[in-house]
Design a protein around this motif. Structure first.
Motif, mmCIF file in Angstrom:
data_model
loop_
_atom_site.group_PDB
_atom_site.id
_atom_site.type_symbol
_atom_site.label_atom_id
_atom_site.label_comp_id
_atom_site.label_asym_id
_atom_site.label_seq_id
_atom_site.Cartn_x
_atom_site.Cartn_y
_atom_site.Cartn_z
ATOM 1 N N ALA A 202 0.838 -1.195 0.000
ATOM 2 C CA ALA A 202 0.000 0.000 0.000
ATOM 3 C C ALA A 202 0.871 1.242 0.000
ATOM 4 N N VAL A 203 0.258 2.369 -0.364
ATOM 5 C CA VAL A 203 0.929 3.658 -0.193
ATOM 6 C C VAL A 203 0.933 3.953 1.300
ATOM 7 N N VAL A 204 2.133 4.042 1.882
ATOM 8 C CA VAL A 204 2.291 4.179 3.328
ATOM 9 C C VAL A 204 3.329 5.264 3.611
ATOM 10 N N ALA A 205 2.986 6.216 4.475
ATOM 11 C CA ALA A 205 3.954 7.244 4.869
ATOM 12 C C ALA A 205 5.190 6.556 5.433
ATOM 13 N N GLY A 206 6.356 6.973 4.972
ATOM 14 C CA GLY A 206 7.592 6.357 5.455
ATOM 15 C C GLY A 206 7.962 5.092 4.703
ATOM 16 N N GLY A 207 7.169 4.724 3.675
ATOM 17 C CA GLY A 207 7.497 3.551 2.855
ATOM 18 C C GLY A 207 8.668 3.843 1.921
ATOM 19 N N ARG A 208 8.965 2.883 1.039
ATOM 20 C CA ARG A 208 10.098 3.060 0.117
ATOM 21 C C ARG A 208 9.676 3.975 -1.037
ATOM 22 N N PRO A 209 10.521 4.930 -1.427
ATOM 23 C CA PRO A 209 10.175 5.840 -2.531
ATOM 24 C C PRO A 209 9.808 5.055 -3.783
ATOM 25 N N SER A 210 8.704 5.442 -4.429
ATOM 26 C CA SER A 210 8.181 4.701 -5.583
ATOM 27 C C SER A 210 7.609 5.690 -6.591
ATOM 28 N N VAL A 211 8.077 5.593 -7.845
ATOM 29 C CA VAL A 211 7.668 6.550 -8.873
ATOM 30 C C VAL A 211 7.186 5.805 -10.123
ATOM 31 N N THR A 212 5.960 6.139 -10.544
ATOM 32 C CA THR A 212 5.330 5.518 -11.715
ATOM 33 C C THR A 212 4.868 6.616 -12.670
ATOM 34 N N HIS A 213 5.286 6.542 -13.940
ATOM 35 C CA HIS A 213 4.806 7.473 -14.966
ATOM 36 C C HIS A 213 3.773 6.736 -15.823
ATOM 37 N N TYR A 214 2.660 7.385 -16.142
ATOM 38 C CA TYR A 214 1.639 6.731 -16.959
ATOM 39 C C TYR A 214 1.139 7.665 -18.060
ATOM 40 N N ASP A 215 0.641 7.085 -19.135
ATOM 41 C CA ASP A 215 0.102 7.848 -20.258
ATOM 42 C C ASP A 215 -1.044 7.039 -20.864
ATOM 43 N N THR A 216 -2.194 7.660 -21.072
ATOM 44 C CA THR A 216 -3.348 6.944 -21.624
ATOM 45 C C THR A 216 -3.161 6.720 -23.122
ATOM 46 N N LEU A 217 -3.216 5.461 -23.538
ATOM 47 C CA LEU A 217 -3.099 5.097 -24.954
ATOM 48 C C LEU A 217 -4.464 5.065 -25.637
ATOM 49 N N GLU A 218 -5.457 4.583 -24.907
ATOM 50 C CA GLU A 218 -6.785 4.390 -25.491
ATOM 51 C C GLU A 218 -7.813 4.413 -24.358
ATOM 52 N N ALA A 219 -8.921 5.131 -24.578
ATOM 53 C CA ALA A 219 -9.966 5.198 -23.559
ATOM 54 C C ALA A 219 -11.216 4.485 -24.071
ATOM 55 N N PHE A 220 -11.796 3.646 -23.243
ATOM 56 C CA PHE A 220 -13.032 2.929 -23.563
ATOM 57 C C PHE A 220 -14.125 3.424 -22.620
ATOM 58 N N LEU A 230 8.110 2.499 -15.371
ATOM 59 C CA LEU A 230 8.511 2.402 -13.964
ATOM 60 C C LEU A 230 9.878 3.033 -13.762
ATOM 61 N N GLU A 231 9.950 3.933 -12.786
ATOM 62 C CA GLU A 231 11.243 4.501 -12.419
ATOM 63 C C GLU A 231 11.862 3.655 -11.309
ATOM 64 N N THR A 232 11.021 3.198 -10.380
ATOM 65 C CA THR A 232 11.463 2.284 -9.321
ATOM 66 C C THR A 232 10.801 0.934 -9.582
ATOM 67 N N GLY A 233 11.168 -0.079 -8.826
ATOM 68 C CA GLY A 233 10.607 -1.415 -9.072
ATOM 69 C C GLY A 233 10.156 -2.081 -7.790
#
Length: 308
Positions: A202-220, A230-233
């Motif tokens: 879960a997203v938790v204060a004090g957790g490990r830094p995590s960075v995700t970039h997203y872009d919408t390709l197609e909307a239904f 993914l910047e982190t894994g």
């Protein structure tokens, strides 16, 4: 051989339940922490305590941790559907099918990438722990797509460093519920184990830094197809970040997806695929990039949404 620990409760955990405090301090699940308390392996200021007791910052903890179960050693085991995309003397790139983990783990009885490679005669490096030799990154069992495994020791150390330093280009496609707003963005939110101790993250204060970039390709009408870099894994990173945005991956029941939509699309797992993997070759230095088509179940779901 058991492991005895003796230390004060950090002030930051003041007022937490004992089982929650133990879970945070020792990286245990909440249920495992509760078991240790019930077994009499936890003393607070020299006395037995209940899992629901609230802890005081500075209280003295004596904890006896059992030895961790040893992970199974990989044995050659054919894995249907495991496809080798590229191989040389240093690396092997595979397209991982659904229901397969990267390496054997405690409690997992299904197939693994390492065992499948051994069965097909691919020798991986002995670098790393015995059960995960050659593994420099992982995909969830039900996430499909591209993985690179090290065959030589130099490849192992160079690739481990590349993943740590975030120089590997990791792109995923995921089908999420609804329509993210904005259609393109970055999620920068720390991730750690979910406080419930049920295996989720879960997203938790004090957790490990995590960075995700997203872009919408197609909307239904009911979902969106995203390209995710993914910047982190972190474990379950895309699944956790999408759920935190209230747009869980379609079919991802662990993170709150709508079972009705998944059933209508014939999806029995999270719609998540490692579609592209690029990095500098560990010994040749040249950039290499690999792509993977959608597996049949994911392709069918998108085709149905387009028809709708």
């Amino acid at each position: 051989m058991s492991d005895h620990r003796s230390m004060p409760v950090p002030d930051g955990l003041e007022g937490d339940r004992l089982d929650a405090a133990l879970a945070r301090m020792f990286g245990l699940s909440r249920s495992r922490a509760a078991e240790l308390i019930a077994e009499g392996n936890v003393l607070v200021d020299g006395a037995a305590a209940a899992k629901s007791d609230r802890v005081r910052g500075g209280a003295w903890l004596d904890v006896t941790l059992p030895p961790p179960p040893s992970a199974p050693v990989p044995r050659p085991e054919p894995v249907p559907g495991l496809r080798v995309v590229y191989e040389d003397s240093d690396i092997v790139v595979v397209d991982k099918p659904v229901g397969v983990v990267a390496h054997p783990t405690v409690g997992w009885t299904g197939p693994s990438v390492i065992e499948g490679l051994l069965a097909s005669g691919v020798q991986v490096t002995t670098s790393g722990a015995a059960e995960r030799q050659g593994i420099v990154h992982r995909l969830d069992a039900n996430t499909t797509g591209l993985m690179v495994v090290a065959k030589s020791e130099v490849a192992y150390s160079v690739l481990k460093r590349a993943f740590k330093e975030r120089t590997v280009d990791k792109h995923y496609h995921t089908l999420v519920q609804g329509h993210p707003d904005p259609l393109r963005g970055t999620i920068d939110a720390p991730i750690d184990r979910h406080p419930s101790g049920d295996g989720r993250f879960a997203v938790v204060a004090g957790g490990r830094p995590s960075v995700t970039h997203y872009d919408t390709l197609e909307a239904f009408r009911a979902a969106s197809l995203l390209d995710v870099k993914l910047e982190t894994g972190r474990t379950h990173q895309i699944r956790v970040h999408m759920a935190a945005m209230r747009h869980p991956c379609v079919g991802d029941h662990l993170y709150g997806a709508d079972p009705t939509l998944a059933a209508r699309l014939g999806i029995r797992r999270q719609w998540l695929h490692a579609v592209r993997l690029g990095f500098d070759h560990p010994t040749q230095g040249r950039p290499v990039e690999f792509e993977s088509p959608y597996p049949e179940d994911l392709e069918k779901a998108v085709a149905q949404l387009r028809e709708d």
